[in-house]
Design an enzyme around this catalytic site. Sequence first.
Site, PDB file in Angstrom:
ATOM      1  N   GLU A   1      -5.972  14.711   3.197  1.00  0.00           N
ATOM      2  CA  GLU A   1      -7.149  15.122   4.396  1.00  0.00           C
ATOM      3  C   GLU A   1      -7.466  13.727   5.159  1.00  0.00           C
ATOM      4  OE1 GLU A   1     -10.379  16.419   1.691  1.00  0.00           O
ATOM      5  OE2 GLU A   1      -8.952  17.955   0.883  1.00  0.00           O
TER       6      GLU A   1
ATOM      7  N   SER B   1     -15.002  12.292  42.288  1.00  0.00           N
ATOM      8  CA  SER B   1     -14.555  13.110  43.278  1.00  0.00           C
ATOM      9  C   SER B   1     -15.833  13.820  44.000  1.00  0.00           C
ATOM     10  CB  SER B   1     -13.807  14.251  42.699  1.00  0.00           C
ATOM     11  OG  SER B   1     -14.497  14.967  41.899  1.00  0.00           O
ATOM     12  N   PHE B   2     -17.159  13.724  43.406  1.00  0.00           N
ATOM     13  CA  PHE B   2     -18.284  14.247  43.927  1.00  0.00           C
ATOM     14  C   PHE B   2     -19.418  13.286  43.999  1.00  0.00           C
ATOM     15  CE2 PHE B   2     -22.295  16.869  44.023  1.00  0.00           C
ATOM     16  CZ  PHE B   2     -21.911  17.445  45.428  1.00  0.00           C
TER      17      PHE B   2
ATOM     18  N   ARG C   1     -13.753  15.673  55.782  1.00  0.00           N
ATOM     19  CA  ARG C   1     -14.388  16.898  55.378  1.00  0.00           C
ATOM     20  C   ARG C   1     -15.799  16.562  54.744  1.00  0.00           C
ATOM     21  NH1 ARG C   1     -14.689  18.337  49.862  1.00  0.00           N
ATOM     22  NH2 ARG C   1     -13.550  17.110  48.528  1.00  0.00           N
TER      23      ARG C   1
ATOM     24  N   PRO D   1     -20.282  19.511  49.953  1.00  0.00           N
ATOM     25  CA  PRO D   1     -21.233  20.483  49.903  1.00  0.00           C
ATOM     26  C   PRO D   1     -22.256  20.091  48.873  1.00  0.00           C
ATOM     27  CG  PRO D   1     -19.224  21.412  49.211  1.00  0.00           C
ATOM     28  CD  PRO D   1     -18.898  20.162  49.561  1.00  0.00           C
TER      29      PRO D   1
ATOM     30  N   ASP E   1     -27.641  18.903  41.955  1.00  0.00           N
ATOM     31  CA  ASP E   1     -26.368  19.612  41.962  1.00  0.00           C
ATOM     32  C   ASP E   1     -26.163  19.947  40.545  1.00  0.00           C
ATOM     33  OD1 ASP E   1     -23.613  20.255  43.118  1.00  0.00           O
ATOM     34  OD2 ASP E   1     -23.086  19.034  41.479  1.00  0.00           O
TER      35      ASP E   1
ATOM     36  N   SER F   1     -20.194  22.581  38.899  1.00  0.00           N
ATOM     37  CA  SER F   1     -19.511  23.763  38.398  1.00  0.00           C
ATOM     38  C   SER F   1     -18.267  23.533  37.386  1.00  0.00           C
ATOM     39  CB  SER F   1     -18.875  24.432  39.658  1.00  0.00           C
ATOM     40  OG  SER F   1     -18.010  23.291  40.424  1.00  0.00           O
ATOM     41  N   THR F   2     -17.903  22.213  37.223  1.00  0.00           N
ATOM     42  CA  THR F   2     -16.730  21.826  36.386  1.00  0.00           C
ATOM     43  C   THR F   2     -17.180  22.071  34.961  1.00  0.00           C
ATOM     44  OG1 THR F   2     -15.271  20.088  35.811  1.00  0.00           O
ATOM     45  CG2 THR F   2     -17.538  19.317  36.267  1.00  0.00           C
TER      46      THR F   2
END
Length: 323
Positions: A84, A164-165, A234, A237, A259, A262-263
């Site tokens: 274990e 990324s955001f 870009r 949003p 925000d 959404s991830t």
Amino acid sequence: MKKRIFIGSSSEQLTILNEIVDLLGDDVECIPWTDAFALNKSGLDSLIKQTRLADYSILIATKDDLTKQRGESLTKPRDNVVFEFGLFLGAAGPEKCYLIAEEDTDLPTDLDGITVAKFTRNSGQYNSLDKIVESIRTHLVKIAEMSQLGLLPSTALAIGYYNSFIKRVCEEIHGSECVELEGKKIKVKSFRVDVVIPETLDDNGVGNFTTLYNKRYGLSKATTCTNPALLGTRGFPFHFKVDPPDANQESPVDIHLLDIPSTLSTIVESLKLYLPSNQVGQDFDMDYLEMRELENFAKVLKYLIGRNAATKGYVNVLTNVKL
């Protein structure tokens, strides 16, 4: 949320196991091996499930078996304890799996060179059981504020979402001092960002929650400003509102961005693969894993936000949010 600790021992050492449970106290949820085996399931299936549910594990190696090896008598731990330990060590890593061994217990040579906590049954000694357990408690507190990449995705999701955001949005607004709403640029005097983490996830992840939340609070959709002279740029949003709502948008305004990542929906799909079920109804184990992932996502995100001047003081993380 209390952390779960699986505790394994031989059947002869339940007294020591129960003593460890008492020493750990109510700050954690202890899962003794005696409570870990489900009816009509194999022992291995139940143990594998515990490796996925437990945050930490403690395995107790004691002098249970007398064996002869090359003519020498040795006192060894029960085979299941060693097995274990290897199972949980492989699943969670050495930072989250602890082997405590009774003094003079002969351990496998594979553990040579690894510091193993060795305890004595004599109270008052430097390595008495209560002191060994206290050292584990101290270590648990220390690593509780850290996050690791695991079989579930919350740490990686938080890092990706931030880089990324969140960081990009803050950098863009700091640089351009404007946002775009329906093709019109609005000058920004100041801004703040609230990252909204729902209390729970539904079968649609955060999709329905996001729609209802934005509608309830009257949020408008906008993007960061783009520079037409730069190819490939870009706008990012987001949803926001102006503070106060009736402010003159011809002049620089204070904006409040909100925000819902959404991830986070990825967590729902990951849990279905990680802990599959063929039953309909509330699954408390699944609920626990979901809570653990949401909590870890928020913890990692807060840490990253606090390390960057572009986000620190501008971004808050709201947790356990209800509609």
